[in-house]
Design a protein around this motif. Structure first.
Motif, PDB file in Angstrom:
ATOM      1  N   TYR A 121      -0.628   3.273  -5.237  1.00 11.72           N
ATOM      2  CA  TYR A 121      -1.804   4.115  -4.980  1.00 11.72           C
ATOM      3  C   TYR A 121      -2.482   4.615  -6.247  1.00 11.72           C
ATOM      4  N   SER A 146      -6.988   2.636  -1.442  1.00  8.06           N
ATOM      5  CA  SER A 146      -7.499   3.284  -0.231  1.00  8.06           C
ATOM      6  C   SER A 146      -7.078   2.519   1.019  1.00  8.06           C
ATOM      7  N   ARG A 147      -6.945   1.211   0.902  1.00  8.48           N
ATOM      8  CA  ARG A 147      -6.501   0.398   2.049  1.00  8.48           C
ATOM      9  C   ARG A 147      -5.057   0.722   2.403  1.00  8.48           C
ATOM     10  N   ARG A 155      -3.492   3.639   1.941  1.00  9.20           N
ATOM     11  CA  ARG A 155      -3.439   4.927   2.612  1.00  9.20           C
ATOM     12  C   ARG A 155      -3.962   4.822   4.044  1.00  9.20           C
TER      13      ARG A 155
END
Length: 246
Positions: free
Chosen positions: A167, A216-217, A219
């Protein structure tokens, strides 16, 4: 063929060299010796790795100047704060005011002006959706340099390192998984293997969807796709501070 030889007044059978029993005995003996030597070699290699978290600080660099990992810092925490200019600590071990190490850590962090994030995780079960989202948000919001630790710095700290790689650093799953390492005492058996499941499932989902990894994908996948009993929703924003007044 067997011959008899005399020894004193007794006759003993002498087994010929073409006897199957004669051939098998030395082979079994050699296999036993080889097994013992192999076992000793495994112990010599594995034992130092397994004991390292308990005999040393199990310190490691995740990203130079940005994130570090260790076992429980104990009395060395003030020194670590000064040496690495720590701005935040993420405690994955839990703890209560009844435990001196917890009280000392919270107070040392406060005295050093360091943000203290308190997120207890299990080392032997699959993390919940809420736990993973809290972990992602803590790693993203904690000011660097950050120190991540649990009790041994091996399993829960390994998971947090992998999530940090995914992340914060944006590494793909196969590279991020290097955060789980025997060099820090992580052995994926008898429970800790469950910590691998979210990352393995995310990597399989990316492959099935024909997608590349993006922070972001990841999360979004945890919130909406991850297999967990808790609801698919964002938790409250995480803020620094101990779970108990100390």
């Amino acid at each position: 063929m067997t011959r008899l030889i005399a020894r004193g007044r007794r006759l003993r059978p002498l087994v010929s060299t073409d006897s199957d029993a004669y051939k098998r005995r030395p082979l079994r003996h050699r296999l036993k010796i080889a097994a013992r030597l192999l076992g000793a070699a495994v112990i010599l290699v594995v034992a130092p790795l397994a004991l390292r978290p308990y005999l040393t600080q199990n310190f490691g660099v995740i990203a130079t100047g940005r994130a570090y990992r260790s076992s429980q810092p104990t009395t060395r925490l003030p020194e670590m704060i000064r040496e690495h200019h720590l701005a935040s600590i993420l405690n994955l071990r839990g703890g209560t005011p009844a435990e001196s190490w917890y009280v000392d850590e919270v107070r040392n962090a406060r005295a050093g002006g360091v943000d203290f994030y308190d997120l207890p995780l299990s080392a032997v079960r699959r993390p919940s959706r809420r736990e993973l989202l809290f972990l992602i948000d803590a790693l993203a919001s904690a000011p660097p340099p950050l120190l991540i630790h649990c009790r041994a710095g091996a399993d829960r700290t390994g998971l947090a390192t992998v999530v940090y790689n995914l992340y914060v650093l944006g590494l793909p799953p196969e590279k991020a998984m290097e955060g789980f390492t025997v060099l820090h005492g992580h052995f994926p058996i008898l429970g800790p293997q469950h910590l691998h499941e979210p990352i393995d499932e995310y990597a399989a989902w990316l492959k099935a969807q024909g997608l590349e990894h993006e922070p972001s994908r990841f999360r979004g996948w945890v919130r909406d796709e991850y297999r967990a009993p808790d609801p698919s929703k964002d938790p409250r924003p995480i803020t620094p501070g101990a779970r108990f007044p100390v």
